[in-house]
Scaffold this motif. Structure first.
Motif, short mmCIF file in Angstrom:
data_model
loop_
_atom_site.label_atom_id
_atom_site.label_comp_id
_atom_site.label_asym_id
_atom_site.label_seq_id
_atom_site.Cartn_x
_atom_site.Cartn_y
_atom_site.Cartn_z
N MET A 167 83.75 16.55 11.12
CA MET A 167 82.50 16.00 11.65
C MET A 167 81.83 17.06 12.52
O MET A 167 82.48 17.66 13.37
N ASN A 168 80.52 17.25 12.31
CA ASN A 168 79.78 18.23 13.09
C ASN A 168 78.73 17.52 13.96
O ASN A 168 78.64 16.29 13.98
N ALA A 169 77.95 18.33 14.67
CA ALA A 169 76.97 17.78 15.61
C ALA A 169 75.93 16.92 14.90
O ALA A 169 75.53 15.87 15.40
N GLU A 170 75.49 17.37 13.72
CA GLU A 170 74.48 16.61 12.98
C GLU A 170 75.00 15.23 12.59
O GLU A 170 74.29 14.23 12.70
N GLN A 171 76.24 15.18 12.13
CA GLN A 171 76.82 13.90 11.71
C GLN A 171 77.04 12.97 12.89
O GLN A 171 76.78 11.76 12.80
N LEU A 172 77.51 13.51 14.01
CA LEU A 172 77.72 12.67 15.19
C LEU A 172 76.38 12.15 15.71
O LEU A 172 76.28 11.00 16.16
N THR A 173 75.36 13.00 15.64
CA THR A 173 74.03 12.56 16.06
C THR A 173 73.54 11.42 15.17
O THR A 173 72.99 10.42 15.66
N LYS A 174 73.74 11.55 13.87
CA LYS A 174 73.37 10.47 12.95
C LYS A 174 74.12 9.19 13.30
O LYS A 174 73.56 8.09 13.24
N PHE A 175 75.39 9.35 13.63
CA PHE A 175 76.20 8.17 13.97
C PHE A 175 75.61 7.43 15.17
O PHE A 175 75.42 6.20 15.13
N GLY B 124 80.35 18.88 20.85
CA GLY B 124 80.68 18.53 22.23
C GLY B 124 79.44 18.28 23.06
O GLY B 124 79.42 17.39 23.92
N GLN B 125 78.37 19.06 22.81
CA GLN B 125 77.12 18.86 23.54
C GLN B 125 76.50 17.50 23.22
O GLN B 125 75.96 16.83 24.10
N VAL B 126 76.58 17.11 21.96
CA VAL B 126 76.06 15.80 21.57
C VAL B 126 76.82 14.69 22.30
O VAL B 126 76.23 13.76 22.86
N ALA B 127 78.16 14.80 22.29
CA ALA B 127 78.98 13.78 22.93
C ALA B 127 78.73 13.73 24.43
O ALA B 127 78.66 12.65 25.04
N GLN B 128 78.58 14.90 25.06
CA GLN B 128 78.31 14.95 26.50
C GLN B 128 76.95 14.35 26.82
O GLN B 128 76.78 13.65 27.83
N ALA C 137 82.17 23.40 17.66
CA ALA C 137 81.12 23.21 16.67
C ALA C 137 81.38 21.97 15.83
O ALA C 137 80.45 21.26 15.44
N GLU C 138 82.67 21.66 15.57
CA GLU C 138 83.00 20.48 14.79
C GLU C 138 84.43 20.06 15.12
O GLU C 138 85.19 20.82 15.75
N ILE C 139 84.82 18.86 14.71
CA ILE C 139 86.18 18.38 14.92
C ILE C 139 86.71 17.82 13.62
O ILE C 139 85.95 17.31 12.79
N ASN C 140 88.04 17.93 13.44
CA ASN C 140 88.63 17.39 12.23
C ASN C 140 89.03 15.94 12.43
O ASN C 140 88.84 15.37 13.52
N ALA C 141 89.61 15.33 11.43
CA ALA C 141 89.92 13.90 11.47
C ALA C 141 90.91 13.56 12.58
O ALA C 141 90.76 12.57 13.28
N LYS C 142 91.95 14.39 12.74
CA LYS C 142 92.94 14.11 13.78
C LYS C 142 92.34 14.24 15.17
O LYS C 142 92.65 13.45 16.06
N GLN C 143 91.48 15.24 15.35
CA GLN C 143 90.82 15.39 16.65
C GLN C 143 89.89 14.22 16.94
O GLN C 143 89.77 13.76 18.08
N LEU C 144 89.22 13.72 15.91
CA LEU C 144 88.35 12.56 16.07
C LEU C 144 89.16 11.33 16.48
O LEU C 144 88.76 10.59 17.39
N ALA C 145 90.29 11.12 15.84
CA ALA C 145 91.15 9.99 16.20
C ALA C 145 91.64 10.10 17.63
O ALA C 145 91.69 9.11 18.37
N THR C 146 92.00 11.33 18.05
CA THR C 146 92.43 11.56 19.42
C THR C 146 91.30 11.25 20.41
O THR C 146 91.52 10.66 21.47
N ALA C 147 90.08 11.66 20.06
CA ALA C 147 88.93 11.40 20.92
C ALA C 147 88.67 9.91 21.06
O ALA C 147 88.33 9.42 22.15
N LEU C 148 88.83 9.16 19.98
CA LEU C 148 88.65 7.71 20.05
C LEU C 148 89.70 7.07 20.95
O LEU C 148 89.41 6.11 21.68
N GLN C 149 90.91 7.60 20.95
CA GLN C 149 91.94 7.08 21.85
C GLN C 149 91.62 7.42 23.30
O GLN C 149 91.85 6.60 24.20
#
Length: 530
Positions: free
Chosen positions: A1-9, A60-64, A96-108
Protein backbone atom coordinates in the motif's frame (compact mmCIF):
# COMPACT_ATOMS: atom_id res chain seq x y z
CA UNK A 1 0.00 0.00 0.00
CA UNK A 2 1.34 3.43 -0.96
CA UNK A 3 0.38 7.02 -0.18
CA UNK A 4 -2.04 7.26 -3.10
CA UNK A 5 -3.93 4.14 -2.03
CA UNK A 6 -4.12 5.19 1.62
CA UNK A 7 -5.37 8.60 0.54
CA UNK A 8 -8.08 6.93 -1.55
CA UNK A 9 -9.00 4.82 1.46
CA UNK A 10 -9.51 7.82 3.75
CA UNK A 11 -11.35 9.93 1.17
CA UNK A 12 -13.59 6.99 0.27
CA UNK A 13 -14.29 6.25 3.93
CA UNK A 14 -15.14 9.91 4.52
CA UNK A 15 -17.48 10.09 1.50
CA UNK A 16 -19.27 6.87 2.44
CA UNK A 17 -19.70 7.90 6.06
CA UNK A 18 -21.13 11.28 5.07
CA UNK A 19 -23.66 9.49 2.89
CA UNK A 20 -24.65 7.08 5.67
CA UNK A 21 -24.18 9.16 8.83
CA UNK A 22 -27.90 9.50 9.56
CA UNK A 23 -28.36 5.76 9.37
CA UNK A 24 -25.52 5.35 11.90
CA UNK A 25 -27.17 8.03 14.09
CA UNK A 26 -30.36 5.97 14.03
CA UNK A 27 -28.54 3.02 15.63
CA UNK A 28 -28.06 4.87 18.92
CA UNK A 29 -29.68 2.88 21.71
CA UNK A 30 -31.93 5.63 23.05
CA UNK A 31 -34.56 6.80 20.52
CA UNK A 32 -34.01 10.42 21.58
CA UNK A 33 -33.52 13.21 19.01
CA UNK A 34 -29.83 13.71 19.81
CA UNK A 35 -28.39 10.35 18.77
CA UNK A 36 -25.37 11.67 16.89
CA UNK A 37 -22.65 9.01 16.70
CA UNK A 38 -22.64 9.02 12.90
CA UNK A 39 -22.64 12.81 12.73
CA UNK A 40 -19.74 13.09 15.19
CA UNK A 41 -17.68 10.46 13.37
CA UNK A 42 -18.43 12.10 10.01
CA UNK A 43 -17.34 15.55 11.21
CA UNK A 44 -14.18 13.99 12.65
CA UNK A 45 -13.47 12.26 9.32
CA UNK A 46 -13.99 15.50 7.40
CA UNK A 47 -11.44 17.23 9.63
CA UNK A 48 -9.07 14.31 9.11
CA UNK A 49 -9.08 14.22 5.30
CA UNK A 50 -8.92 18.00 5.12
CA UNK A 51 -5.33 17.76 6.35
CA UNK A 52 -4.20 15.55 3.43
CA UNK A 53 -2.44 17.57 0.73
CA UNK A 54 -2.21 16.30 -2.88
CA UNK A 55 1.59 16.30 -3.09
CA UNK A 56 2.21 13.93 -0.18
CA UNK A 57 4.11 10.94 -1.61
CA UNK A 58 5.03 9.30 1.70
CA UNK A 59 2.41 6.99 3.22
CA UNK A 60 3.57 8.01 6.67
CA UNK A 61 2.85 11.67 5.86
CA UNK A 62 -0.69 10.78 4.82
CA UNK A 63 -1.26 8.85 8.04
CA UNK A 64 0.21 11.66 10.16
CA UNK A 65 -1.97 14.25 8.41
CA UNK A 66 -5.09 12.22 9.13
CA UNK A 67 -4.01 11.77 12.75
CA UNK A 68 -3.49 15.53 13.17
CA UNK A 69 -6.75 16.49 11.50
CA UNK A 70 -8.85 13.99 13.44
CA UNK A 71 -7.17 14.94 16.71
CA UNK A 72 -8.22 18.58 16.43
CA UNK A 73 -11.55 17.87 14.74
CA UNK A 74 -12.69 15.06 17.05
CA UNK A 75 -16.31 15.43 18.22
CA UNK A 76 -18.02 13.32 20.84
CA UNK A 77 -16.70 10.13 22.39
CA UNK A 78 -16.93 8.22 19.10
CA UNK A 79 -14.95 10.92 17.30
CA UNK A 80 -12.24 10.97 19.97
CA UNK A 81 -11.87 7.17 19.83
CA UNK A 82 -11.70 7.35 16.02
CA UNK A 83 -8.94 9.97 16.28
CA UNK A 84 -6.99 7.71 18.62
CA UNK A 85 -7.32 4.83 16.16
CA UNK A 86 -5.85 7.06 13.45
CA UNK A 87 -3.12 8.24 15.80
CA UNK A 88 -2.05 4.66 16.50
CA UNK A 89 -2.23 3.81 12.79
CA UNK A 90 0.12 6.71 12.04
CA UNK A 91 2.63 5.48 14.60
CA UNK A 92 2.83 2.18 12.73
CA UNK A 93 3.02 3.70 9.25
CA UNK A 94 6.16 5.19 7.67
CA UNK A 95 8.13 5.26 4.46
CA UNK A 96 7.03 5.38 0.83
CA UNK A 97 4.85 2.27 1.20
CA UNK A 98 4.07 -0.59 3.60
CA UNK A 99 3.55 -4.28 3.00
CA UNK A 100 0.67 -6.41 4.23
CA UNK A 101 2.34 -7.45 7.49
CA UNK A 102 3.28 -3.86 8.30
CA UNK A 103 -0.30 -2.78 7.60
CA UNK A 104 -1.64 -5.44 9.97
CA UNK A 105 0.83 -4.30 12.64
CA UNK A 106 -0.28 -0.68 12.16
CA UNK A 107 -3.92 -1.67 12.61
CA UNK A 108 -3.01 -3.38 15.88
CA UNK A 109 -1.17 -0.26 17.04
CA UNK A 110 -4.35 1.68 16.26
CA UNK A 111 -6.36 -0.61 18.53
CA UNK A 112 -3.77 -0.42 21.32
CA UNK A 113 -3.81 3.38 21.21
CA UNK A 114 -7.63 3.55 21.31
CA UNK A 115 -7.88 1.19 24.29
CA UNK A 116 -5.32 3.26 26.19
CA UNK A 117 -7.34 6.42 25.58
CA UNK A 118 -10.44 5.05 27.33
CA UNK A 119 -10.29 4.85 31.11
CA UNK A 120 -12.69 1.91 31.38
CA UNK A 121 -12.96 0.16 28.00
CA UNK A 122 -16.30 -1.55 27.40
CA UNK A 123 -16.65 -4.54 25.09
CA UNK A 124 -19.50 -4.54 22.59
CA UNK A 125 -18.49 -1.10 21.32
CA UNK A 126 -16.34 0.43 18.56
CA UNK A 127 -13.29 -0.83 20.48
CA UNK A 128 -14.43 -4.43 20.14
CA UNK A 129 -15.06 -4.01 16.42
CA UNK A 130 -11.67 -2.33 15.88
CA UNK A 131 -9.96 -5.16 17.77
CA UNK A 132 -11.65 -7.72 15.54
CA UNK A 133 -10.57 -5.78 12.44
CA UNK A 134 -6.96 -5.93 13.62
CA UNK A 135 -7.24 -9.65 14.33
CA UNK A 136 -8.64 -10.30 10.85
CA UNK A 137 -5.84 -8.27 9.30
CA UNK A 138 -3.20 -10.23 11.22
CA UNK A 139 -4.67 -13.59 10.17
CA UNK A 140 -4.77 -12.56 6.50
CA UNK A 141 -1.23 -11.15 6.53
CA UNK A 142 0.08 -14.34 8.15
CA UNK A 143 -1.58 -16.39 5.39
CA UNK A 144 0.21 -14.37 2.69
CA UNK A 145 -2.53 -11.93 1.65
CA UNK A 146 -1.72 -8.60 -0.01
CA UNK A 147 -2.58 -5.26 1.58
CA UNK A 148 -6.01 -4.92 -0.04
CA UNK A 149 -6.90 -8.46 1.02
CA UNK A 150 -5.74 -7.60 4.54
CA UNK A 151 -8.18 -4.65 4.60
CA UNK A 152 -10.99 -6.85 3.27
CA UNK A 153 -10.27 -9.45 5.97
CA UNK A 154 -10.33 -6.68 8.58
CA UNK A 155 -13.77 -5.60 7.35
CA UNK A 156 -15.04 -9.19 7.35
CA UNK A 157 -13.88 -9.86 10.92
CA UNK A 158 -15.28 -6.48 12.00
CA UNK A 159 -18.71 -7.26 10.56
CA UNK A 160 -18.83 -10.55 12.48
CA UNK A 161 -17.81 -8.79 15.70
CA UNK A 162 -20.40 -6.07 15.16
CA UNK A 163 -23.15 -8.66 14.78
CA UNK A 164 -22.23 -10.01 18.22
CA UNK A 165 -22.28 -6.66 20.04
CA UNK A 166 -25.92 -7.09 21.16
CA UNK A 167 -24.81 -10.25 22.99
CA UNK A 168 -22.11 -8.29 24.80
CA UNK A 169 -24.25 -5.30 25.77
CA UNK A 170 -27.82 -6.13 26.88
CA UNK A 171 -28.95 -2.58 26.20
CA UNK A 172 -28.16 -3.11 22.51
CA UNK A 173 -30.03 -6.39 22.44
CA UNK A 174 -33.15 -4.91 23.99
CA UNK A 175 -33.15 -1.98 21.58
CA UNK A 176 -32.63 -4.34 18.65
CA UNK A 177 -29.55 -2.53 17.29
CA UNK A 178 -25.83 -3.10 16.91
CA UNK A 179 -23.25 -0.66 18.27
CA UNK A 180 -23.42 2.64 16.36
CA UNK A 181 -19.71 3.48 16.72
CA UNK A 182 -18.69 0.05 15.49
CA UNK A 183 -21.00 0.38 12.51
CA UNK A 184 -19.58 3.80 11.72
CA UNK A 185 -16.06 2.37 11.71
CA UNK A 186 -17.09 -0.37 9.28
CA UNK A 187 -18.77 2.17 7.01
CA UNK A 188 -15.37 3.88 6.80
CA UNK A 189 -13.64 0.57 6.05
CA UNK A 190 -16.25 -0.32 3.43
CA UNK A 191 -16.05 3.04 1.68
CA UNK A 192 -12.26 3.05 1.83
CA UNK A 193 -11.94 -0.40 0.28
CA UNK A 194 -14.47 0.48 -2.44
CA UNK A 195 -12.48 3.61 -3.27
CA UNK A 196 -9.21 1.68 -3.58
CA UNK A 197 -10.90 -0.82 -5.91
CA UNK A 198 -12.50 1.96 -7.95
CA UNK A 199 -16.05 0.89 -7.09
CA UNK A 200 -19.17 3.05 -6.90
CA UNK A 201 -19.64 4.95 -3.64
CA UNK A 202 -23.13 6.22 -4.46
CA UNK A 203 -24.84 3.05 -3.30
CA UNK A 204 -26.23 3.35 0.22
CA UNK A 205 -24.64 1.01 2.73
CA UNK A 206 -27.46 1.35 5.26
CA UNK A 207 -31.16 2.21 5.01
CA UNK A 208 -31.70 5.89 5.64
CA UNK A 209 -34.10 7.01 8.39
CA UNK A 210 -36.49 9.88 8.08
CA UNK A 211 -34.92 13.25 8.72
CA UNK A 212 -35.88 14.40 12.25
CA UNK A 213 -37.38 17.80 12.80
CA UNK A 214 -34.75 20.53 12.95
CA UNK A 215 -34.78 22.20 16.35
CA UNK A 216 -31.72 24.36 15.76
CA UNK A 217 -31.84 27.49 17.86
CA UNK A 218 -29.30 29.44 15.85
CA UNK A 219 -30.23 33.03 15.18
CA UNK A 220 -29.72 34.92 11.94
CA UNK A 221 -28.82 38.19 13.67
CA UNK A 222 -25.26 39.44 13.05
CA UNK A 223 -22.84 38.88 15.90
CA UNK A 224 -21.09 41.81 17.58
CA UNK A 225 -17.55 40.50 17.24
CA UNK A 226 -14.23 42.17 18.05
CA UNK A 227 -12.56 40.26 15.21
CA UNK A 228 -14.58 39.72 12.07
CA UNK A 229 -12.72 37.19 9.93
CA UNK A 230 -12.14 33.54 10.83
CA UNK A 231 -8.94 32.73 8.93
CA UNK A 232 -7.35 29.30 8.61
CA UNK A 233 -4.80 27.63 6.36
CA UNK A 234 -2.05 25.01 6.21
CA UNK A 235 1.57 26.20 6.02
CA UNK A 236 4.09 23.80 4.53
CA UNK A 237 7.84 24.31 4.63
CA UNK A 238 11.10 23.26 6.27
CA UNK A 239 12.12 23.88 9.87
CA UNK A 240 8.84 25.67 10.64
CA UNK A 241 8.73 27.11 14.16
CA UNK A 242 5.18 26.92 15.53
CA UNK A 243 6.07 28.67 18.78
CA UNK A 244 7.67 31.64 17.03
CA UNK A 245 4.75 31.89 14.62
CA UNK A 246 2.32 32.06 17.56
CA UNK A 247 4.27 35.00 19.03
CA UNK A 248 4.20 36.84 15.71
CA UNK A 249 0.50 36.29 15.03
CA UNK A 250 -0.85 36.76 18.56
CA UNK A 251 -1.14 40.59 18.34
CA UNK A 252 -3.25 40.28 15.17
CA UNK A 253 -6.32 38.65 16.72
CA UNK A 254 -7.59 35.95 19.03
CA UNK A 255 -8.65 32.28 18.91
CA UNK A 256 -5.12 31.63 17.67
CA UNK A 257 -4.22 28.00 17.08
CA UNK A 258 -0.92 26.83 15.59
CA UNK A 259 -0.43 23.05 15.62
CA UNK A 260 1.64 20.61 13.61
CA UNK A 261 5.23 19.71 12.86
CA UNK A 262 8.39 21.31 11.46
CA UNK A 263 7.15 20.66 7.93
CA UNK A 264 3.40 21.31 8.26
CA UNK A 265 1.47 23.70 10.51
CA UNK A 266 -2.26 24.27 10.74
CA UNK A 267 -3.06 27.90 11.59
CA UNK A 268 -6.40 29.28 12.80
CA UNK A 269 -7.00 32.87 13.93
CA UNK A 270 -9.84 35.36 14.30
CA UNK A 271 -8.56 38.67 12.93
CA UNK A 272 -9.57 41.92 11.27
CA UNK A 273 -6.65 41.77 8.85
CA UNK A 274 -6.22 38.38 7.13
CA UNK A 275 -3.83 39.97 4.63
CA UNK A 276 -1.45 40.93 7.41
CA UNK A 277 -1.49 37.36 8.68
CA UNK A 278 -0.54 36.06 5.24
CA UNK A 279 2.25 38.64 4.91
CA UNK A 280 3.90 37.20 8.01
CA UNK A 281 3.83 33.60 6.81
CA UNK A 282 4.17 33.72 3.03
CA UNK A 283 7.98 33.83 3.11
CA UNK A 284 8.20 30.91 5.55
CA UNK A 285 6.65 28.30 3.27
CA UNK A 286 3.73 27.59 0.97
CA UNK A 287 0.11 28.25 1.90
CA UNK A 288 -2.52 25.55 1.28
CA UNK A 289 -6.24 25.10 1.90
CA UNK A 290 -6.73 28.76 2.73
CA UNK A 291 -10.17 29.60 4.10
CA UNK A 292 -11.61 32.88 5.36
CA UNK A 293 -15.14 33.39 6.72
CA UNK A 294 -16.88 36.59 7.71
CA UNK A 295 -18.18 35.49 11.10
CA UNK A 296 -21.06 37.96 11.03
CA UNK A 297 -22.37 36.10 8.00
CA UNK A 298 -22.05 32.65 9.52
CA UNK A 299 -25.38 31.15 10.51
CA UNK A 300 -23.80 28.91 13.11
CA UNK A 301 -21.16 30.61 15.24
CA UNK A 302 -18.84 28.42 17.29
CA UNK A 303 -18.95 30.68 20.31
CA UNK A 304 -22.11 32.16 21.80
CA UNK A 305 -20.32 34.75 23.88
CA UNK A 306 -19.15 38.04 22.42
CA UNK A 307 -15.40 38.06 21.98
CA UNK A 308 -14.19 41.02 24.02
CA UNK A 309 -10.93 41.84 25.77
CA UNK A 310 -10.98 40.50 29.32
CA UNK A 311 -9.06 41.32 32.43
CA UNK A 312 -6.30 38.82 33.09
CA UNK A 313 -6.95 36.57 36.09
CA UNK A 314 -5.37 33.41 37.49
CA UNK A 315 -8.23 30.96 36.93
CA UNK A 316 -11.00 30.77 34.31
CA UNK A 317 -13.86 28.43 33.50
CA UNK A 318 -14.84 27.26 30.00
CA UNK A 319 -18.24 25.56 29.72
CA UNK A 320 -20.35 23.96 26.99
CA UNK A 321 -24.03 24.84 26.66
CA UNK A 322 -26.71 25.53 24.07
CA UNK A 323 -29.70 27.79 24.64
CA UNK A 324 -29.92 31.49 25.42
CA UNK A 325 -31.13 31.02 28.99
CA UNK A 326 -28.63 28.30 29.91
CA UNK A 327 -25.81 30.42 28.53
CA UNK A 328 -26.87 33.47 30.53
CA UNK A 329 -27.07 31.45 33.75
CA UNK A 330 -23.52 30.18 33.33
CA UNK A 331 -22.24 33.66 32.50
CA UNK A 332 -23.87 35.06 35.63
CA UNK A 333 -22.10 32.41 37.70
CA UNK A 334 -18.70 33.47 36.38
CA UNK A 335 -18.01 31.27 33.34
CA UNK A 336 -15.54 33.09 31.05
CA UNK A 337 -16.08 31.28 27.77
CA UNK A 338 -19.14 29.36 26.67
CA UNK A 339 -18.93 27.07 23.65
CA UNK A 340 -22.11 26.47 21.73
CA UNK A 341 -22.80 22.77 21.89
CA UNK A 342 -24.36 19.88 23.71
CA UNK A 343 -26.96 17.40 22.54
CA UNK A 344 -26.68 16.75 18.78
CA UNK A 345 -24.01 19.45 18.30
CA UNK A 346 -20.88 18.36 20.15
CA UNK A 347 -17.98 20.83 19.88
CA UNK A 348 -14.70 19.56 18.48
CA UNK A 349 -11.41 19.26 20.31
CA UNK A 350 -10.25 22.28 18.30
CA UNK A 351 -13.26 24.33 19.47
CA UNK A 352 -12.42 23.51 23.07
CA UNK A 353 -8.71 24.31 22.66
CA UNK A 354 -9.56 27.64 21.03
CA UNK A 355 -11.91 28.57 23.89
CA UNK A 356 -9.27 27.62 26.48
CA UNK A 357 -6.68 29.78 24.73
CA UNK A 358 -9.15 32.69 24.57
CA UNK A 359 -10.05 32.47 28.27
CA UNK A 360 -8.48 35.20 30.36
CA UNK A 361 -7.03 32.89 33.01
CA UNK A 362 -3.58 31.32 32.92
CA UNK A 363 -5.23 28.17 34.28
CA UNK A 364 -8.58 26.88 33.03
CA UNK A 365 -11.31 24.52 34.22
CA UNK A 366 -13.54 22.92 31.56
CA UNK A 367 -17.15 21.95 32.28
CA UNK A 368 -18.33 19.69 29.39
CA UNK A 369 -21.89 19.44 30.80
CA UNK A 370 -22.49 16.39 28.60
CA UNK A 371 -21.15 12.86 28.93
CA UNK A 372 -20.42 12.75 25.19
CA UNK A 373 -18.06 15.74 25.38
CA UNK A 374 -15.86 14.63 28.30
CA UNK A 375 -13.34 12.71 26.16
CA UNK A 376 -12.94 15.62 23.72
CA UNK A 377 -12.46 17.97 26.70
CA UNK A 378 -9.77 15.70 28.15
CA UNK A 379 -8.05 15.61 24.76
CA UNK A 380 -8.21 19.41 24.56
CA UNK A 381 -6.66 19.67 28.02
CA UNK A 382 -3.62 17.77 26.76
CA UNK A 383 -3.29 19.93 23.63
CA UNK A 384 -3.86 23.39 25.13
CA UNK A 385 -0.95 25.64 25.99
CA UNK A 386 -2.34 26.40 29.45
CA UNK A 387 -2.75 24.34 32.62
CA UNK A 388 -6.19 22.78 32.06
CA UNK A 389 -8.34 20.54 34.27
CA UNK A 390 -11.62 18.90 33.24
CA UNK A 391 -14.43 18.81 35.81
CA UNK A 392 -16.39 15.85 34.35
CA UNK A 393 -19.91 17.27 34.45
CA UNK A 394 -22.28 15.01 32.48
CA UNK A 395 -25.35 17.28 32.58
CA UNK A 396 -26.20 20.97 32.70
CA UNK A 397 -27.53 20.75 36.30
CA UNK A 398 -24.18 19.26 37.34
CA UNK A 399 -22.42 22.17 35.65
CA UNK A 400 -24.57 24.74 37.46
CA UNK A 401 -24.02 23.04 40.82
CA UNK A 402 -20.28 22.86 40.16
CA UNK A 403 -20.15 26.60 39.40
CA UNK A 404 -21.88 27.41 42.70
CA UNK A 405 -18.80 25.92 44.39
CA UNK A 406 -16.27 27.70 42.16
CA UNK A 407 -13.87 30.06 43.93
CA UNK A 408 -11.52 31.97 41.63
CA UNK A 409 -9.19 32.80 44.52
CA UNK A 410 -8.42 29.15 45.25
CA UNK A 411 -6.14 26.80 43.34
CA UNK A 412 -7.22 24.86 40.29
CA UNK A 413 -6.86 21.56 42.16
CA UNK A 414 -8.97 22.79 45.10
CA UNK A 415 -11.65 23.95 42.69
CA UNK A 416 -11.66 20.65 40.86
CA UNK A 417 -12.17 18.81 44.14
CA UNK A 418 -14.90 21.16 45.42
CA UNK A 419 -16.75 21.29 42.12
CA UNK A 420 -16.62 17.53 41.61
CA UNK A 421 -17.92 16.92 45.13
CA UNK A 422 -20.75 19.42 44.60
CA UNK A 423 -21.92 17.56 41.49
CA UNK A 424 -22.74 14.58 43.69
CA UNK A 425 -25.47 16.62 45.42
CA UNK A 426 -27.64 17.03 42.32
CA UNK A 427 -29.85 14.60 40.42
CA UNK A 428 -30.41 15.41 36.75
CA UNK A 429 -33.42 14.73 34.55
CA UNK A 430 -34.66 15.56 31.06
CA UNK A 431 -37.92 15.39 29.16
CA UNK A 432 -37.82 14.90 25.41
CA UNK A 433 -39.56 12.85 22.70
CA UNK A 434 -38.85 9.60 20.86
CA UNK A 435 -37.78 9.83 17.23
CA UNK A 436 -38.42 6.16 16.41
CA UNK A 437 -40.02 2.98 17.73
CA UNK A 438 -37.81 1.11 20.18
CA UNK A 439 -37.63 -0.97 23.33
CA UNK A 440 -35.55 0.29 26.27
CA UNK A 441 -35.41 -1.03 29.84
CA UNK A 442 -38.41 -3.24 29.16
CA UNK A 443 -40.56 -0.36 27.90
CA UNK A 444 -42.04 -0.37 24.40
CA UNK A 445 -41.57 3.06 22.86
CA UNK A 446 -43.35 4.55 19.85
CA UNK A 447 -42.11 7.47 17.77
CA UNK A 448 -43.52 10.66 19.28
CA UNK A 449 -43.80 9.32 22.85
CA UNK A 450 -42.71 11.67 25.63
CA UNK A 451 -39.67 10.33 27.48
CA UNK A 452 -38.58 11.04 31.05
CA UNK A 453 -34.84 10.49 31.59
CA UNK A 454 -33.04 10.31 34.93
CA UNK A 455 -29.23 10.36 34.89
CA UNK A 456 -29.15 9.13 31.30
CA UNK A 457 -31.68 6.31 31.82
CA UNK A 458 -35.21 6.34 30.37
CA UNK A 459 -37.57 5.94 33.34
CA UNK A 460 -40.98 7.12 32.14
CA UNK A 461 -42.77 6.82 28.79
CA UNK A 462 -46.15 8.47 28.15
CA UNK A 463 -47.95 10.78 25.75
CA UNK A 464 -48.33 13.69 28.21
CA UNK A 465 -45.50 15.96 29.37
CA UNK A 466 -47.14 16.62 32.76
CA UNK A 467 -47.60 12.91 33.45
CA UNK A 468 -43.98 12.22 32.52
CA UNK A 469 -42.68 15.06 34.71
CA UNK A 470 -44.60 13.95 37.81
CA UNK A 471 -43.65 10.30 37.25
CA UNK A 472 -40.01 11.21 36.77
CA UNK A 473 -39.93 13.38 39.88
CA UNK A 474 -41.32 10.53 41.96
CA UNK A 475 -38.14 8.66 41.02
CA UNK A 476 -35.87 11.68 41.49
CA UNK A 477 -37.14 13.19 44.75
CA UNK A 478 -36.18 11.58 48.07
CA UNK A 479 -36.38 12.71 51.69
CA UNK A 480 -33.21 14.81 51.35
CA UNK A 481 -34.44 16.77 48.31
CA UNK A 482 -34.91 20.48 48.95
CA UNK A 483 -34.79 22.40 45.68
CA UNK A 484 -36.30 21.57 42.28
CA UNK A 485 -35.32 23.67 39.26
CA UNK A 486 -37.05 23.40 35.87
CA UNK A 487 -35.26 24.81 32.82
CA UNK A 488 -37.83 25.03 30.02
CA UNK A 489 -36.79 24.72 26.41
CA UNK A 490 -36.92 26.68 23.20
CA UNK A 491 -40.36 25.47 22.15
CA UNK A 492 -42.07 25.68 25.56
CA UNK A 493 -44.16 28.74 26.42
CA UNK A 494 -43.56 30.43 29.76
CA UNK A 495 -47.20 30.08 30.79
CA UNK A 496 -47.08 26.33 30.09
CA UNK A 497 -43.96 26.01 32.23
CA UNK A 498 -45.60 27.97 35.06
CA UNK A 499 -48.72 25.82 34.86
CA UNK A 500 -46.58 22.69 35.07
CA UNK A 501 -44.65 24.13 38.01
CA UNK A 502 -47.94 24.59 39.86
CA UNK A 503 -48.87 20.93 39.28
CA UNK A 504 -45.49 19.95 40.73
CA UNK A 505 -45.98 22.29 43.70
CA UNK A 506 -49.29 20.62 44.52
CA UNK A 507 -47.74 17.17 44.22
CA UNK A 508 -44.51 17.98 46.14
CA UNK A 509 -45.45 20.70 48.67
CA UNK A 510 -42.19 20.38 50.66
CA UNK A 511 -39.99 21.24 47.68
CA UNK A 512 -38.83 24.74 46.85
CA UNK A 513 -39.48 25.13 43.11
CA UNK A 514 -37.81 27.48 40.62
CA UNK A 515 -38.37 27.79 36.87
CA UNK A 516 -35.94 29.35 34.40
CA UNK A 517 -35.94 29.85 30.67
CA UNK A 518 -33.23 27.61 29.26
CA UNK A 519 -33.96 27.94 25.56
CA UNK A 520 -32.42 24.53 24.83
CA UNK A 521 -33.49 22.72 21.64
CA UNK A 522 -34.66 19.08 21.58
CA UNK A 523 -35.47 18.88 25.32
CA UNK A 524 -38.73 20.30 26.66
CA UNK A 525 -37.37 20.44 30.21
CA UNK A 526 -34.06 19.96 31.97
CA UNK A 527 -34.61 19.13 35.63
CA UNK A 528 -32.38 19.60 38.66
CA UNK A 529 -33.14 18.17 42.12
CA UNK A 530 -30.77 19.21 44.90
Amino acid sequence: MNAEQLTKFFFGGNQYLQKNKMAVDALNVFPVPDGDTGTNMSLTMQAAVKEITPDEQDIGQVAQAVARGSLMGARGNSGVILSQLFRGLAQGTSGAEINAKQLATALQKAVDMAYKAVMRPVEGTILTVAKACAAGAAEAAKAGANSLEVMEAALNYGEKALAKTPEQLPVLKEAGVVDAGGKGLLVIFNGGIRAIKGEDLDEEYLPQPEVPQDFSDREDEPLNLTYQYCTEFILKGNALDGGQLRLVLEPLGDSLLVVGTETLLKVHIHTNNPGKVLEFVVDQGTIHDFKMDNMEDQHRSKLLTEVTPQEKKPLSVVAVAVGEGLTELLENLGVDKIISGGQSMNPSTEDLVAAVNEASGDKVLILPNNSNIILAAQQAAQLAEKDVVVVPSKTFPQGITAMLSFDGEKSIDNNRRMMTEAMGLVTSGEITYAVRDSSVNGSKIKAGDILGIKEGKIEIVSDEVAEVLVGLLIKMVDEDAELLTLYYGQHVKQEDAEELAQIVTDRFPDLEIEIHFGGQPLYYYIISVE
